[in-house]
Design a protein around this motif. Structure first.
Motif, PDB file in Angstrom:
ATOM      1  N   SER A   1       0.821  -1.208   0.000  1.00 13.48           N
ATOM      2  CA  SER A   1       0.000   0.000   0.000  1.00 13.48           C
ATOM      3  C   SER A   1       0.855   1.257   0.000  1.00 13.48           C
ATOM      4  N   ASP A   2       0.171   2.381  -0.209  1.00 13.95           N
ATOM      5  CA  ASP A   2       0.856   3.666  -0.075  1.00 13.95           C
ATOM      6  C   ASP A   2       1.283   3.858   1.387  1.00 13.95           C
ATOM      7  N   LEU A   3       0.432   3.431   2.309  1.00 13.70           N
ATOM      8  CA  LEU A   3       0.786   3.519   3.732  1.00 13.70           C
ATOM      9  C   LEU A   3       1.821   2.454   4.072  1.00 13.70           C
ATOM     10  N   ASP A   4       2.778   2.822   4.925  1.00 15.69           N
ATOM     11  CA  ASP A   4       3.794   1.845   5.330  1.00 15.69           C
ATOM     12  C   ASP A   4       3.290   0.907   6.427  1.00 15.69           C
ATOM     13  N   ILE A   5       2.701   1.486   7.450  1.00 12.06           N
ATOM     14  CA  ILE A   5       2.260   0.688   8.610  1.00 12.06           C
ATOM     15  C   ILE A   5       0.769   0.931   8.817  1.00 12.06           C
ATOM     16  N   VAL A   6       0.020  -0.154   8.854  1.00 14.12           N
ATOM     17  CA  VAL A   6      -1.435  -0.053   8.971  1.00 14.12           C
ATOM     18  C   VAL A   6      -1.874  -0.730  10.276  1.00 14.12           C
ATOM     19  N   MET A   7      -2.443   0.064  11.165  1.00 18.82           N
ATOM     20  CA  MET A   7      -2.854  -0.452  12.472  1.00 18.82           C
ATOM     21  C   MET A   7      -4.238  -1.081  12.354  1.00 18.82           C
ATOM     22  N   MET A   8      -4.320  -2.352  12.689  1.00 20.72           N
ATOM     23  CA  MET A   8      -5.621  -3.025  12.655  1.00 20.72           C
ATOM     24  C   MET A   8      -6.444  -2.584  13.861  1.00 20.72           C
ATOM     25  N   THR A   9      -7.673  -2.177  13.605  1.00 18.97           N
ATOM     26  CA  THR A   9      -8.493  -1.616  14.693  1.00 18.97           C
ATOM     27  C   THR A   9      -9.308  -2.665  15.432  1.00 18.97           C
ATOM     28  N   ASP A  10      -9.459  -3.852  14.835  1.00 17.44           N
ATOM     29  CA  ASP A  10     -10.289  -4.854  15.520  1.00 17.44           C
ATOM     30  C   ASP A  10      -9.442  -5.796  16.383  1.00 17.44           C
ATOM     31  N   TYR A  11     -10.024  -6.157  17.525  1.00 17.91           N
ATOM     32  CA  TYR A  11      -9.333  -6.961  18.546  1.00 17.91           C
ATOM     33  C   TYR A  11      -8.044  -6.290  19.020  1.00 17.91           C
ATOM     34  N   THR A  12      -8.031  -4.966  19.009  1.00 14.51           N
ATOM     35  CA  THR A  12      -6.861  -4.231  19.489  1.00 14.51           C
ATOM     36  C   THR A  12      -7.302  -3.107  20.415  1.00 14.51           C
ATOM     37  N   ASN A  13      -6.351  -2.537  21.107  1.00 18.21           N
ATOM     38  CA  ASN A  13      -6.617  -1.468  22.070  1.00 18.21           C
ATOM     39  C   ASN A  13      -6.420  -0.103  21.412  1.00 18.21           C
ATOM     40  N   GLU A  14      -7.476   0.666  21.423  1.00 20.00           N
ATOM     41  CA  GLU A  14      -7.475   1.967  20.744  1.00 20.00           C
ATOM     42  C   GLU A  14      -6.389   2.917  21.237  1.00 20.00           C
ATOM     43  N   ALA A  15      -6.258   3.012  22.555  1.00 18.76           N
ATOM     44  CA  ALA A  15      -5.283   3.954  23.123  1.00 18.76           C
ATOM     45  C   ALA A  15      -3.859   3.517  22.786  1.00 18.76           C
ATOM     46  N   GLN A  16      -3.617   2.224  22.861  1.00 15.96           N
ATOM     47  CA  GLN A  16      -2.270   1.737  22.533  1.00 15.96           C
ATOM     48  C   GLN A  16      -1.984   1.902  21.036  1.00 15.96           C
ATOM     49  N   ASN A  17      -3.001   1.707  20.190  1.00 20.77           N
ATOM     50  CA  ASN A  17      -2.809   1.938  18.753  1.00 20.77           C
ATOM     51  C   ASN A  17      -2.407   3.379  18.487  1.00 20.77           C
ATOM     52  N   ALA A  18      -3.082   4.299  19.162  1.00 25.17           N
ATOM     53  CA  ALA A  18      -2.767   5.718  18.989  1.00 25.17           C
ATOM     54  C   ALA A  18      -1.337   6.002  19.463  1.00 25.17           C
ATOM     55  N   PHE A  19      -0.953   5.344  20.546  1.00 24.50           N
ATOM     56  CA  PHE A  19       0.414   5.462  21.070  1.00 24.50           C
ATOM     57  C   PHE A  19       1.437   5.011  20.015  1.00 24.50           C
ATOM     58  N   VAL A  20       1.177   3.902  19.369  1.00 18.32           N
ATOM     59  CA  VAL A  20       2.080   3.435  18.298  1.00 18.32           C
ATOM     60  C   VAL A  20       2.162   4.502  17.199  1.00 18.32           C
TER      61      VAL A  20
END
Ligand code: BES
Ligand code: ZN
Length: 394
Positions: A292-311
């Protein structure tokens, strides 16, 4: 100290915003915490729990006290989710909702304040180490959870991690044996003064075909030699630099992901049962195919929203040339779901958007050549994961 104040303030804000609403509400909360708080907070009507989460009716005037208690005893900010009705609380449990508790709670301080150390370690990450591990792991006919080559590959990871940590008495490597199949998971632990635990890992097994899977050719370079190679470079960078963590850091190569997250599920369940305080888990599954054009894609399901934002903040600060965004798997697609199901916060940074994923996985064509014969893409993930560990650790 700074950290406690920040979290206490955030907790109080959450509660006071709800203070004018009816006297009784429902919360979803870790069952372990219910047991600890029941007498102190006169919680009533504990509903049957699912996946370690309970629905509890609570007097809203007690929420402040509960919040403080959760913070002091469990190092969780709030550590529960407030619902207006029982129906709403029930919706958060069960099939889709099993992830809500771990997905929404704040488990740690996500401020970034380790700049010089992170920059030093990020600079030590080397593409050549990652590509060489991918190449080695791709030489097994397959790493199927039931085949001898799948056991051999696990043993090679064990030996490699042992070799990297040979000079360190605070590092141990174990084979985590599973019931019902011969492939072990491998766990490397850097012991910290605190029992709070950070987990970084991915699955070591590979799969191809439908019948005769034990003999099919499944190099699994991207899925998931790339994640194991990335994990290996992260632990190498930390260990060889002499990094001594404050918290306990665990690196994991999970067995038998491809047949239903078996290895990670057994490990996460055991750690939950043993009362281990996992404050963050990072899943590295497929890191080397840039689709993809994006390098790193954070999966939103079965994950922690706050920690994803931290990444995300980590990427912005330490890897400003790396682009990132969000997408979803749509199902429990990898081992992060095992952590989430046990109530631990997990993230799954992925190599591409789901629609643009590597279509050669689970075939004999999943080789490093498909990623240009190098590990440039995975290198971004290794740098991000090094920063994740250090910033979560301090
Ligand atoms: N690496 C994949 C998961 C994946 C695939 C994530 C595509 C994102 C995009 C993983 O090894 C896998 O194959 N998972 C299974 C499900 C698992 C529960 C058996 C899958 O996706 O079918
Ligand atoms: Zn797979």
């Amino acid at each position: 100290m700074k950290r406690l104040n920040i979290l206490a303030t955030a907790c109080l804000l959450t509660i006071s915003a709800k203070a004018s609403t009816p006297t009784y509400k429902y919360i979803t909360i870790g069952t372990d915490a219910v047991e600890h708080n029941s007498s102190l907070l006169s919680l009533t009507n504990t509903a049957p729990s699912a996946e370690g989460i309970s629905i509890v009716k609570v007097d809203t005037s007690k929420l402040n006290e509960l919040s403080h208690h959760m913070h002091d005893e469990f190092q969780r900010c709030g550590g529960f989710v407030l619902h207006d009705s029982l129906e709403e609380a029930e919706k958060t449990l069960g099939a889709e909702g099993e992830r809500s508790f771990a997905a929404q709670s704040l488990f740690s301080d996500y401020t970034l304040d380790q700049e010089s150390l992170v920059k030093h370690l990020v600079a030590s990450v080397q593409e050549s180490n990652i590509s060489s591990v991918i190449r080695h792991l791709s030489t097994y006919k397959n790493r199927y959870y039931k085949s001898k080559s799948g056991v051999d590959a696990a043993n090679w990871i064990f030996d490699t991690w042992k070799g990297i940590s040979a000079a360190r008495t605070d590092v141990s490597v174990e084979k985590f044996k599973h019931d019902g199949f011969p492939q072990p998971s491998i766990i490397l632990t850097i012991a910290g003064a605190s029992a709070e635990t950070i987990v970084v890992g991915g699955h070591l097994d590979s799969i191809a075909g439908y019948w005769g899977r034990a003999t099919a050719h499944a190099p699994g370079a991207d899925d998931n030699a790339s994640g194991i190679a990335t994990t290996t470079e992260v632990l190498r960078s930390l260990i060889e630099s002499g990094y001594k963590p404050a918290k306990t850091i665990k690196f994991m190569a999970y067995a038998a992901e491809e047949v239903g997250l078996l290895g990670s599920s057994a490990i996460a369940k055991k750690m939950k049962k043993d009362g281990v305080d996992v404050i963050g888990a990072l899943q590295l599954d497929m890191t080397n195919f840039k689709g993809s054009d994006l390098d790193i894609v954070m999966m939103t399901d079965y994950t922690n929203e706050a920690q994803n934002a931290f990444v995300g903040t980590i990427i912005d600060k330490y890897l400003p040339t790396v682009s990132w965004g969000y997408d979803k798997c749509g199902y429990a697609c990898s081992d992060h779901a095992s952590w989430t199901r046990q109530g631990f916060p997990a993230s799954m940074p992925f190599e591409s958007k789901k629609r643009e994923m590597n279509r050669k996985i689970h075939t004999k064509h999943d080789t490093i050549e498909r990623s240009g014969g190098n590990a440039d893409h995975a290198t971004k993930f290794a740098k991000m994961a090094v920063a994740f560990v250090v910033e979560l650790d301090r």
